[in-house]
Design an enzyme around this catalytic site. Structure first.
Site, mmCIF file in Angstrom:
data_model
loop_
_atom_site.group_PDB
_atom_site.id
_atom_site.type_symbol
_atom_site.label_atom_id
_atom_site.label_comp_id
_atom_site.label_asym_id
_atom_site.label_seq_id
_atom_site.Cartn_x
_atom_site.Cartn_y
_atom_site.Cartn_z
ATOM 1 N N ASP A 12 36.236 32.192 63.809
ATOM 2 C CA ASP A 12 35.791 31.012 63.819
ATOM 3 C C ASP A 12 36.653 29.828 63.920
ATOM 4 O O ASP A 12 37.993 29.802 63.296
ATOM 5 C CB ASP A 12 34.838 30.589 62.604
ATOM 6 N N GLY A 13 36.505 28.631 64.565
ATOM 7 C CA GLY A 13 37.236 27.511 64.600
ATOM 8 C C GLY A 13 37.948 27.031 65.936
ATOM 9 O O GLY A 13 38.841 26.387 66.152
ATOM 10 N N ASN A 14 37.313 27.795 67.060
ATOM 11 C CA ASN A 14 37.899 27.677 68.331
ATOM 12 C C ASN A 14 37.735 26.081 68.944
ATOM 13 O O ASN A 14 38.682 25.495 69.361
ATOM 14 C CB ASN A 14 37.416 28.509 69.520
ATOM 15 N N TRP A 17 39.856 23.424 67.051
ATOM 16 C CA TRP A 17 41.324 23.779 67.542
ATOM 17 C C TRP A 17 41.469 22.813 69.115
ATOM 18 O O TRP A 17 42.257 22.308 69.169
ATOM 19 C CB TRP A 17 41.553 25.247 67.875
ATOM 20 N N HIS A 29 38.111 28.407 73.143
ATOM 21 C CA HIS A 29 37.638 29.845 73.223
ATOM 22 C C HIS A 29 39.135 30.765 74.140
ATOM 23 O O HIS A 29 39.130 31.800 73.602
ATOM 24 C CB HIS A 29 36.632 29.897 74.032
ATOM 25 N N SER A 57 27.146 35.155 68.646
ATOM 26 C CA SER A 57 25.937 35.424 67.711
ATOM 27 C C SER A 57 24.800 35.065 68.351
ATOM 28 O O SER A 57 24.734 34.425 69.468
ATOM 29 C CB SER A 57 26.107 34.515 66.456
ATOM 30 N N THR A 58 23.728 35.824 67.713
ATOM 31 C CA THR A 58 22.242 35.405 68.503
ATOM 32 C C THR A 58 21.912 33.954 68.129
ATOM 33 O O THR A 58 21.092 33.644 68.982
ATOM 34 C CB THR A 58 21.269 36.441 67.866
ATOM 35 N N GLU A 59 22.643 33.370 67.209
ATOM 36 C CA GLU A 59 22.488 31.830 67.521
ATOM 37 C C GLU A 59 23.210 30.990 68.271
ATOM 38 O O GLU A 59 22.823 29.935 68.395
ATOM 39 C CB GLU A 59 22.619 31.472 65.881
ATOM 40 N N LEU A 123 42.552 53.112 68.416
ATOM 41 C CA LEU A 123 41.810 52.010 67.522
ATOM 42 C C LEU A 123 40.296 51.819 68.147
ATOM 43 O O LEU A 123 40.290 51.944 69.393
ATOM 44 C CB LEU A 123 42.493 50.919 67.621
ATOM 45 N N ARG A 186 30.715 31.195 54.696
ATOM 46 C CA ARG A 186 29.234 31.652 54.805
ATOM 47 C C ARG A 186 29.505 32.841 55.854
ATOM 48 O O ARG A 186 30.422 32.977 56.322
ATOM 49 C CB ARG A 186 28.364 30.875 55.409
ATOM 50 N N GLU A 199 34.930 43.656 50.937
ATOM 51 C CA GLU A 199 35.956 42.358 50.360
ATOM 52 C C GLU A 199 36.235 41.390 51.419
ATOM 53 O O GLU A 199 36.015 41.827 52.620
ATOM 54 C CB GLU A 199 37.302 43.180 50.061
HETATM 55 C C1 IPE Z 1 30.325 32.589 63.748
HETATM 56 O O1 IPE Z 1 30.510 31.221 63.965
HETATM 57 C C2 IPE Z 1 29.960 33.316 64.916
HETATM 58 C C3 IPE Z 1 31.336 33.615 65.636
HETATM 59 C C4 IPE Z 1 32.416 33.591 65.346
HETATM 60 C C5 IPE Z 1 31.025 34.237 66.843
HETATM 61 P P1 IPE Z 1 29.679 30.089 64.239
HETATM 62 O O2 IPE Z 1 30.544 28.707 64.438
HETATM 63 O O3 IPE Z 1 28.584 30.316 65.009
HETATM 64 O O4 IPE Z 1 28.895 29.899 62.712
HETATM 65 P P2 IPE Z 1 28.332 28.569 61.741
HETATM 66 O O5 IPE Z 1 27.160 27.897 62.838
HETATM 67 O O6 IPE Z 1 29.433 27.735 61.704
HETATM 68 O O7 IPE Z 1 27.878 29.354 60.770
HETATM 69 C C1 IPE Z 2 33.882 30.621 67.127
HETATM 70 O O1 IPE Z 2 34.592 29.190 67.315
HETATM 71 C C2 IPE Z 2 33.702 30.927 68.578
HETATM 72 C C3 IPE Z 2 32.244 31.253 68.908
HETATM 73 C C4 IPE Z 2 31.392 31.019 68.079
HETATM 74 C C5 IPE Z 2 31.917 31.555 70.194
HETATM 75 P P1 IPE Z 2 33.607 28.074 67.316
HETATM 76 O O2 IPE Z 2 33.079 27.473 68.719
HETATM 77 O O3 IPE Z 2 32.598 28.114 66.371
HETATM 78 O O4 IPE Z 2 34.443 26.676 66.962
HETATM 79 P P2 IPE Z 2 34.093 25.735 65.752
HETATM 80 O O5 IPE Z 2 33.659 26.297 64.504
HETATM 81 O O6 IPE Z 2 33.161 24.817 66.405
HETATM 82 O O7 IPE Z 2 35.468 25.126 65.417
HETATM 83 MG MG MG Z 3 32.328 27.639 64.580
#
Ligand code: IPE
Ligand code: IPE
Ligand code: MG
Length: 235
Positions: A12-14, A17, A29, A57-59, A123, A186, A199
């Site tokens: 998460d965090g792309n 960034w 990404h 994710s599905t969301e 792997l 989360r 863990e």
């Molecule tokens: C979780 O990240 C899904 C992936 C890393 C693929 P999200 O950015 O979708 O999660 P939320 O919305 O912050 O919970």
């Molecule tokens: C995670 O990074 C990658 C995917 C969910 C596909 P985000 O796109 O959720 O990046 P932030 O959380 O918005 O920084």
């Molecule tokens: Mg995110």
């Protein structure tokens, strides 16, 4: 306890960034793929047997159409461009997620990747794409219900072991360590069943910045943990 057998990562965090660099989210990404390549290689080198990464994710379908489209394109590109290298590095690829709601083209790309790498055993890389833990559990429940209706299973046959056989992760051990980058604390619908006793390691580092040094920090933290699985300390 030295090296975890199975590590899972919520990458998460792309988006943040990219925003920090005043660039479109897509740019983040792409940088995330680079980070992933490095971690996959390193995980294989140090003897981790399974790596499961949360890619979509599905969301995530709720995101703007343009971002969804760019994530789909990136996934297709990665599977075609990187497949040779993954195969040469002894990586076996498996996709976990709902295949019914992605395009036939994507389904084909995943089948090719799985088929091409199926004999590799250095792997195992599980890519969670169009993955949701709740969806996974519901689809297992549905398949089990069908088997009961057809008389192939009796309700009393439904045990935890049997249930596990109906999940996307069938045949895999549960993750020992789950890492989440990007600062959120989360689960975001990731490995709800399989993570019962994993863990956790959380870091504020955004995924594109997550390198070997950070990975080693997570592994060092894991080594300090005492896993009890509901039992008592043996120290
Ligand atoms: C979780 O990240 C899904 C992936 C890393 C693929 P999200 O950015 O979708 O999660 P939320 O919305 O912050 O919970
Ligand atoms: C995670 O990074 C990658 C995917 C969910 C596909 P985000 O796109 O959720 O990046 P932030 O959380 O918005 O920084
Ligand atoms: Mg995110």
């Amino acid at each position: 306890m030295s090296i975890p057998d199975h590590v899972a990562i919520i990458m998460d965090g792309n988006g943040r960034w990219a925003r920090e660099r005043m660039m479109p989210r897509y740019y983040g990404h792409r940088a995330g793929v680079k980070a992933l390549k490095q971690i996959v290689k390193y995980a294989g080198d140090i003897g981790i047997r399974m790596l499961t990464v949360y890619a979509f994710s599905t969301e995530n379908w709720k995101r703007p159409a343009q971002e969804v489209k760019s994530l789909m394109q990136l996934m297709e590109q990665v599977f075609s461009v990187e497949l040779d290298e993954l195969a040469a590095n002894g990586v076996r690829v498996r996709i976990i997620g709902d295949r019914g709601t992605v395009s036939p083209k994507q389904q084909r790309i995943w089948e090719i990747a799985e088929e091409r790498t199926k004999d590799n055993d250095r792997l195992l890389l599980n890519v969670a794409f169009n993955y949701g833990g709740r969806m996974e559990i519901v689809s297992a429940a549905r398949a089990i219900a069908e088997a009961v209706v057809l008389g192939r299973l009796k309700p009393q046959d439904i045990t935890e072991e049997l249930f596990t056989q109906y999940l996307y992760t069938k045949g895999l051990d549960d993750p020992d360590l789950i890492i989440r980058t990007g600062g959120e604390l989360r689960i975001s619908n990731f490995l709800l069943w399989q993570g019962a006793y994993s863990e956790w390691y959380f870091t504020d580092t955004l995924w594109p910045d997550f390198g070997i040094e950070e990975f080693e920090k997570a592994l060092a933290s894991f080594r300090q943990r005492e896993r009890r699985f509901g039992g008592i300390s043996d120290k």
